[in-house]
Design an enzyme around this catalytic site. Structure first.
Site, PDB file in Angstrom:
ATOM      1  N   ASP A  93       0.845  -1.207   0.000  1.00 46.75           N
ATOM      2  CA  ASP A  93       0.000   0.000   0.000  1.00 46.75           C
ATOM      3  C   ASP A  93       0.879   1.256   0.000  1.00 46.75           C
ATOM      4  O   ASP A  93       0.574   2.245  -0.669  1.00 46.75           O
ATOM      5  CB  ASP A  93      -0.923  -0.001   1.225  1.00 46.75           C
ATOM      6  CG  ASP A  93      -1.798  -1.246   1.257  1.00 46.75           C
ATOM      7  OD1 ASP A  93      -2.315  -1.625   0.201  1.00 46.75           O
ATOM      8  OD2 ASP A  93      -1.941  -1.850   2.341  1.00 46.75           O
ATOM      9  N   HIS A 143      -5.556  -3.556   5.500  1.00 47.16           N
ATOM     10  CA  HIS A 143      -5.177  -3.877   4.124  1.00 47.16           C
ATOM     11  C   HIS A 143      -6.360  -4.461   3.354  1.00 47.16           C
ATOM     12  O   HIS A 143      -6.369  -5.643   3.011  1.00 47.16           O
ATOM     13  CB  HIS A 143      -3.979  -4.821   4.101  1.00 47.16           C
ATOM     14  CG  HIS A 143      -3.595  -5.207   2.700  1.00 47.16           C
ATOM     15  ND1 HIS A 143      -3.037  -4.309   1.803  1.00 47.16           N
ATOM     16  CD2 HIS A 143      -3.734  -6.369   2.014  1.00 47.16           C
ATOM     17  CE1 HIS A 143      -2.841  -4.910   0.649  1.00 47.16           C
ATOM     18  NE2 HIS A 143      -3.255  -6.160   0.748  1.00 47.16           N
TER      19      HIS A 143
HETATM   20  N1  LIG Z   1      -0.404  -8.393   1.840  1.00 41.82           N
HETATM   21  C1  LIG Z   1      -0.460  -8.010   0.591  1.00 41.82           C
HETATM   22  O1  LIG Z   1      -0.267  -6.820   0.279  1.00 41.82           O
HETATM   23  C2  LIG Z   1      -0.691  -9.012  -0.506  1.00 41.82           C
HETATM   24  C3  LIG Z   1      -0.386  -8.674  -1.838  1.00 41.82           C
HETATM   25  C4  LIG Z   1      -0.581  -9.621  -2.830  1.00 41.82           C
HETATM   26  C5  LIG Z   1      -1.087 -10.874  -2.502  1.00 41.82           C
HETATM   27  N2  LIG Z   1      -1.373 -11.171  -1.218  1.00 41.82           N
HETATM   28  C6  LIG Z   1      -1.875 -12.506  -0.824  1.00 41.82           C
HETATM   29  O2  LIG Z   1      -0.792 -13.435  -0.839  1.00 41.82           O
HETATM   30  C7  LIG Z   1      -1.315 -14.757  -1.001  1.00 41.82           C
HETATM   31  C8  LIG Z   1      -0.507 -15.525  -2.064  1.00 41.82           C
HETATM   32  O3  LIG Z   1      -0.665 -14.938  -3.325  1.00 41.82           O
HETATM   33  P1  LIG Z   1       0.057 -15.568  -4.623  1.00 41.82           P
HETATM   34  O4  LIG Z   1      -0.303 -14.729  -5.760  1.00 41.82           O
HETATM   35  O5  LIG Z   1       1.474 -15.861  -4.333  1.00 41.82           O
HETATM   36  O6  LIG Z   1      -0.743 -16.971  -4.725  1.00 41.82           O
HETATM   37  P2  LIG Z   1      -0.267 -18.304  -5.470  1.00 41.82           P
HETATM   38  O7  LIG Z   1      -1.449 -19.197  -5.554  1.00 41.82           O
HETATM   39  O8  LIG Z   1       0.470 -17.979  -6.714  1.00 41.82           O
HETATM   40  O9  LIG Z   1       0.787 -18.918  -4.450  1.00 41.82           O
HETATM   41  C9  LIG Z   1       0.411 -19.368  -3.183  1.00 41.82           C
HETATM   42  C10 LIG Z   1       1.341 -20.492  -2.787  1.00 41.82           C
HETATM   43  O10 LIG Z   1       0.945 -20.921  -1.482  1.00 41.82           O
HETATM   44  C11 LIG Z   1       1.131 -22.314  -1.452  1.00 41.82           C
HETATM   45  N3  LIG Z   1       0.396 -22.916  -0.360  1.00 41.82           N
HETATM   46  C12 LIG Z   1      -0.908 -23.244  -0.273  1.00 41.82           C
HETATM   47  N4  LIG Z   1      -1.151 -23.858   0.904  1.00 41.82           N
HETATM   48  C13 LIG Z   1       0.021 -23.889   1.568  1.00 41.82           C
HETATM   49  C14 LIG Z   1       0.420 -24.401   2.827  1.00 41.82           C
HETATM   50  N5  LIG Z   1      -0.441 -24.985   3.658  1.00 41.82           N
HETATM   51  N6  LIG Z   1       1.702 -24.288   3.182  1.00 41.82           N
HETATM   52  C15 LIG Z   1       2.606 -23.682   2.350  1.00 41.82           C
HETATM   53  N7  LIG Z   1       2.293 -23.203   1.143  1.00 41.82           N
HETATM   54  C16 LIG Z   1       1.006 -23.312   0.767  1.00 41.82           C
HETATM   55  C17 LIG Z   1       0.667 -22.790  -2.815  1.00 41.82           C
HETATM   56  O11 LIG Z   1       1.169 -24.107  -3.097  1.00 41.82           O
HETATM   57  C18 LIG Z   1       1.253 -21.719  -3.713  1.00 41.82           C
HETATM   58  O12 LIG Z   1       2.528 -22.071  -4.172  1.00 41.82           O
HETATM   59  C19 LIG Z   1      -2.787 -14.568  -1.356  1.00 41.82           C
HETATM   60  O13 LIG Z   1      -3.564 -14.795  -0.203  1.00 41.82           O
HETATM   61  C20 LIG Z   1      -2.885 -13.107  -1.775  1.00 41.82           C
HETATM   62  O14 LIG Z   1      -4.160 -12.578  -1.590  1.00 41.82           O
HETATM   63  C21 LIG Z   1      -1.184 -10.270  -0.225  1.00 41.82           C
HETATM   64  O1  LIG Z   2      -5.611  -7.331  -4.016  1.00 39.51           O
HETATM   65  C1  LIG Z   2      -5.307  -8.463  -3.658  1.00 39.51           C
HETATM   66  O2  LIG Z   2      -6.121  -9.377  -3.579  1.00 39.51           O
HETATM   67  C2  LIG Z   2      -3.872  -8.772  -3.349  1.00 39.51           C
HETATM   68  C3  LIG Z   2      -3.225  -7.788  -2.438  1.00 39.51           C
HETATM   69  O3  LIG Z   2      -3.866  -7.660  -1.224  1.00 39.51           O
HETATM   70  C4  LIG Z   2      -2.966  -6.456  -3.090  1.00 39.51           C
HETATM   71  O4  LIG Z   2      -3.191  -5.437  -2.442  1.00 39.51           O
HETATM   72  O5  LIG Z   2      -2.487  -6.436  -4.238  1.00 39.51           O
END
Ligand SMILES: NC(=O)c1ccc[n+]([C@@H]2O[C@H](COP(=O)([O-])OP(=O)(O)OC[C@H]3O[C@@H](n4cnc5c(N)ncnc54)[C@H](O)[C@@H]3O)[C@@H](O)[C@H]2O)c1
Ligand SMILES: O=C(O)C[C@H](O)C(=O)O
Length: 345
Positions: A182, A209
């Protein structure tokens, strides 16, 4: 052809570089051993984040865990010629080994959004994933700093806190919701409108967030610019909707991964610097807080040898920001309570 004089200047450039790095907390001689673990390392965020942590000279051991795919990611990343040793761990049976001795655990494990979904729509799947990973953290590395990326952050951080409380390992100084993306977005969007160099920009982002719980404080942005109110309103909305902008552009192929990996690497680097005793490391993060009446809240946090050293206050807010703050509280509280309830059922 390389002349000796050129080698001389290269050597002094390298030495200038290393003293610059030393000032920033990267001295190679005195840098302590630090183990960083990425849980979900084979995912969209996990892979580039693992690469960025491999590039970080503060890391000596990089542990990459996922339910599948980590041997390949670890083999790939391990060929990068930087300080850390990389080991991949796959499947629950290897989770303990992955976590043992960790200083910082970064959690981007879980499902991402598709167009039309809110972050809260991820709760049913991700809450369980976070609960089981945090149970393992409390067993294998209870002193580690935990950087929670998995959404909905407004609920997954309270879930983690409850899991740690039940295990008797909770230390509010060591649990962080990563809201750095953010801040990264607010800086980028502000620099574009204010026509100032983006590298010089600072904008605190507080609250939580998700949607309106993300509250950028453009009234405190530096360098200052006299932007019209409607521009501030638009910048605020764009920052709040930044995640959705990426989800829609990816059209079903997930959410922000590359910018998130960058933001996650920045925040983990700040945690490592704090652990290593670098002074004045301040980042925004969603932490246990007394800044408002809500039990968790994102604001500027000073990082130190034990994690959170000080949760900083909000500073003075514009009327528009005061209104935004009051509006976000009910939604943020309900997401926090949802997480607490889930962890205790
Ligand atoms: N905080 C933020 O600003 C922010 C920003 C972007 C994404 N996210 C969040 O991050 C998360 C991951 O996003 P992504 O795009 O990498 O998803 P993705 O599906 O590409 O990757 C997620 C990974 O988690 C793994 N996984 C699932 N269960 C698991 C477990 N029990 N133990 C270990 N690994 C496990 C999967 O195998 C996969 O490799 C999502 O929840 C997304 O919303 C948060
Ligand atoms: O928007 C989402 O679902 C992923 C993450 O929280 C973001 O801010 O990009």
């Amino acid at each position: 052809m390389i002349k000796p004089s050129m080698l001389g200047s290269l050597r002094s450039a390298v030495s200038r570089g290393s003293s610059h790095l030393a000032r920033r907390g990267y001295s190679s001689d005195s840098t302590p051993e630090r183990k960083v673990v990425v849980l979900g390392a084979a995912g969209g965020i996990g892979q580039p984040l693992s690469l960025l942590m491999k590039l970080n000279p503060l890391v000596s051991s990089l542990s990459l865990y996922d339910i599948a795919g980590t041997p390949g990611v670890a083999a790939d990343v391990s060929h990068v010629n930087t300080r850390s040793e990389v080991v991949g761990y796959q499947g629950e049976g290897e989770l303990g080994k992955a976590l043992e001795g960790a200083d910082v655990v970064i959690i981007p494990a879980g499902v991402p959004r598709k167009p039309g979904m809110t972050r809260d729509d991820l709760f049913n799947i991700n809450a369980g994933i976070v609960k089981s990973l945090c149970t393992a953290i409390s067993k294998y590395c209870p002193k580690a700093l935990v950087n929670m990326i998995s959404n909905p952050v407004n609920s997954t951080v309270p879930i983690a806190a409850e899991v740690f409380k039940k295990a008797g390992t909770y230390d509010e100084k060591r649990l962080f919701g990563v809201t750095t993306l953010d801040v990264v977005r607010a800086k980028t969007f502000y620099a574009g409108k204010a026509k100032v160099p983006v590298a010089e920009v600072n904008v605190p982002v507080v609250g939580g967030h998700a949607g309106i719980t993300i509250l950028p404080l453009f009234s405190q942005a530096t360098p200052q610019a006299n932007l019209d109110h409607d521009v501030i309103v638009a910048l605020t909305k764009r920052t709040q909707d930044g995640g959705t902008e990426v989800v829609e552009a990816k059209a079903g192929k997930g959410s922000a991964t590359l910018s998130m990996a960058y933001a996650g690497a920045l925040f983990a680097d700040a945690c490592l610097k704090g652990l290593n005793g670098v002074p004045d490391v301040v980042e925004c993060s969603f932490v246990q807080s007394n800044v408002t009446e809500l039990p968790f809240f994102a604001s500027k946090v000073r990082l130190g040898k034990n994690g959170v050293e000080e949760v900083l206050g909000l500073g003075s807010l514009s009327d528009f920001e005061k209104e935004g703050l009051e509006k976000l509280k009910p939604e943020l509280l309900s997401s926090i309570e949802k997480g607490i309830k889930f962890a205790n059922q």
